[in-house]
Design a protein around this motif. Structure first.
Motif, mmCIF file in Angstrom:
data_model
loop_
_atom_site.group_PDB
_atom_site.id
_atom_site.type_symbol
_atom_site.label_atom_id
_atom_site.label_comp_id
_atom_site.label_asym_id
_atom_site.label_seq_id
_atom_site.Cartn_x
_atom_site.Cartn_y
_atom_site.Cartn_z
ATOM 1 N N ALA A 74 12.405 -3.068 3.502
ATOM 2 C CA ALA A 74 13.149 -2.362 4.223
ATOM 3 C C ALA A 74 11.897 -1.535 5.491
ATOM 4 O O ALA A 74 13.008 -0.526 6.655
ATOM 5 C CB ALA A 74 13.940 -1.973 3.457
ATOM 6 N N GLU A 115 11.346 -2.892 8.396
ATOM 7 C CA GLU A 115 13.138 -3.005 9.351
ATOM 8 C C GLU A 115 12.324 -1.908 9.690
ATOM 9 O O GLU A 115 13.197 -1.364 10.989
ATOM 10 C CB GLU A 115 13.510 -2.898 8.799
ATOM 11 N N PHE A 116 13.021 -0.330 8.643
ATOM 12 C CA PHE A 116 13.586 0.888 9.880
ATOM 13 C C PHE A 116 12.212 1.695 10.211
ATOM 14 O O PHE A 116 12.057 2.673 11.256
ATOM 15 C CB PHE A 116 13.366 1.968 8.270
ATOM 16 N N ARG A 154 10.715 -0.131 12.058
ATOM 17 C CA ARG A 154 10.447 -1.156 13.393
ATOM 18 C C ARG A 154 11.836 -0.413 14.591
ATOM 19 O O ARG A 154 11.527 0.104 15.845
ATOM 20 C CB ARG A 154 10.918 -2.189 13.723
ATOM 21 N N LEU A 155 12.617 -0.462 13.886
ATOM 22 C CA LEU A 155 14.261 -0.266 15.112
ATOM 23 C C LEU A 155 15.061 1.182 14.330
ATOM 24 O O LEU A 155 16.071 1.055 15.128
ATOM 25 C CB LEU A 155 14.456 -1.364 14.037
ATOM 26 N N ALA A 172 18.140 -0.923 12.325
ATOM 27 C CA ALA A 172 17.446 -1.948 11.053
ATOM 28 C C ALA A 172 18.864 -2.608 10.854
ATOM 29 O O ALA A 172 19.922 -2.068 11.278
ATOM 30 C CB ALA A 172 17.074 -1.107 9.889
ATOM 31 N N ARG A 173 18.559 -3.677 10.425
ATOM 32 C CA ARG A 173 20.333 -4.991 9.848
ATOM 33 C C ARG A 173 20.165 -5.426 8.252
ATOM 34 O O ARG A 173 18.861 -5.755 8.279
ATOM 35 C CB ARG A 173 20.569 -5.757 11.068
ATOM 36 N N ILE A 230 16.929 -7.506 6.681
ATOM 37 C CA ILE A 230 16.568 -7.404 4.923
ATOM 38 C C ILE A 230 16.720 -8.114 4.479
ATOM 39 O O ILE A 230 16.281 -8.622 3.830
ATOM 40 C CB ILE A 230 16.852 -5.490 4.837
ATOM 41 N N LYS A 248 23.260 1.262 3.382
ATOM 42 C CA LYS A 248 22.224 1.330 4.597
ATOM 43 C C LYS A 248 21.576 2.432 4.288
ATOM 44 O O LYS A 248 20.064 2.814 4.104
ATOM 45 C CB LYS A 248 22.547 0.957 6.048
ATOM 46 N N TYR A 275 17.414 3.768 3.658
ATOM 47 C CA TYR A 275 16.778 4.500 4.318
ATOM 48 C C TYR A 275 15.861 5.823 3.556
ATOM 49 O O TYR A 275 15.301 5.712 3.544
ATOM 50 C CB TYR A 275 17.699 4.333 5.900
ATOM 51 N N GLU A 330 3.943 2.380 9.911
ATOM 52 C CA GLU A 330 4.888 2.370 9.355
ATOM 53 C C GLU A 330 5.195 3.985 9.461
ATOM 54 O O GLU A 330 6.238 4.185 9.419
ATOM 55 C CB GLU A 330 5.487 1.584 8.795
#
Length: 211
Positions: free
Chosen positions: A21, A24-25, A27-28, A33-34, A38, A56, A60, A106
Motif C-alpha cells: 500500500a 501504491e499510495f 506512486r499514485l 491507488a486501487r 494492492i 481504502k 491510506y 516513497e
C-alpha cells in the motif's frame, strides 16, 4: 533486556499489505491507488485488506503513519550521546537524514501527497506529534551540549534546525528529475549524492556553529 514479541501471522499479513500500500499510495496518491492492485501485488484478496484496515482511506492513513514510523526508526540506531562531540553528532544526524530521504523516495511522495491534501488525513493520526517529537528531542540534546561547550550559537532553535535539515534533504529527492534534466546533473548517482550530502552537512554546520 526485554525482547520484542514474536510477530503473529496477522501481524505479518498487515505488514505485507502496508508494504504494498505504501508503494501504491506513494506512486499514485489516495485517489489513484486501487485496492485491486494492492490485493494482487500482496497476494491477498480484497476482503482480507478490508478486514485488516476497514476502507481504502483507512489503509491510506495507516500507510501514511507507517511512512513516518520508518523515518523515525533511523534515529534509534544513531549513537549521538555525550561520548560524541556535538559537531560530530550533528554531522551524523544530518548525514543519516539525507541518506534516508534518498533511499526512501516513497516517504517524500507520501508527504508531498498529503500536503496536496492540505493535511486532511494526517490530522487523523494525532499520535504522530509524539512519534515525531523524538527527532526534536535528539536535536535538542545535541544543541544543548553544543551551546554549553561554546561551539553552537546560543540562539539555535531545534525545530527550525530540523526544518532546515528536512528541507535540504527533501529537495534532493522531490526535485530530482526536474533538476537533473534542467542542469544536466544526475542527482541519483552515488558520486553526486555523496557530494551533495557533504554540501548539505557543511551548510547546516556553518549555520549552527560559532565562527
Amino acid at each position: 533486556m526485554k525482547t520484542a514479541p514474536a510477530k503473529t501471522e496477522e501481524d505479518s499479513t498487515r505488514a505485507r499489505i502496508l508494504d504494498v500500500a505504501l508503494r501504491e499510495f506513494s506512486r499514485l496518491g489516495l485517489s489513484g491507488a486501487r485496492i485491486d492492485a494492492i490485493a494482487a501485488e500482496s497476494g491477498l484478496n480484497k476482503a482480507m485488506i478490508y478486514y485488516h484496515f476497514g476502507s481504502k482511506k483507512d489503509l491510506y492513513v495507516a500507510a501514511l503513519k507507517e511512512s513516518y514510523l520508518r523515518f523515525r526508526e533511523i534515529e534509534g540506531g544513531l549513537e549521538v550521546d555525550a561520548s560524541l562531540a556535538p559537531v560530530q553528532a550533528l554531522r551524523q544526524l544530518v548525514s543519516a537524514s539525507f541518506d534516508f530521504h534518498a533511499a526512501h523516495p516513497e516517504f517524500i511522495h507520501m508527504v508531498m501527497g498529503e500536503n496536496i491534501n492540505q493535511g486532511e488525513y494526517i490530522r487523523q493520526i494525532p499520535e504522530l506529534r509524539a512519534i515525531n517529537h523524538s527527532a526534536i528531542t535528539l536535536l535538542e540534546q545535541v544543541c544543548q551540549r553544543g551551546i554549553a561547550e561554546g561551539v553552537f550559537r546560543a540562539d539555535v532553535d531545534p525545530v527550525d534546525l530540523h526544518m532546515s535539515i528536512s528541507a535540504l534533504s527533501f529537495y534532493n529527492v522531490s526535485n530530482r528529475h526536474t533538476f537533473s534534466f534542467i542542469f544536466d546533473r544526475d542527482l541519483g548517482t552515488a558520486e553526486v549524492h555523496a557530494a551533495r550530502r557533504a554540501s548539505v552537512v557543511e551548510t547546516v554546520l556553518r549555520a549552527v556553529c560559532v565562527p
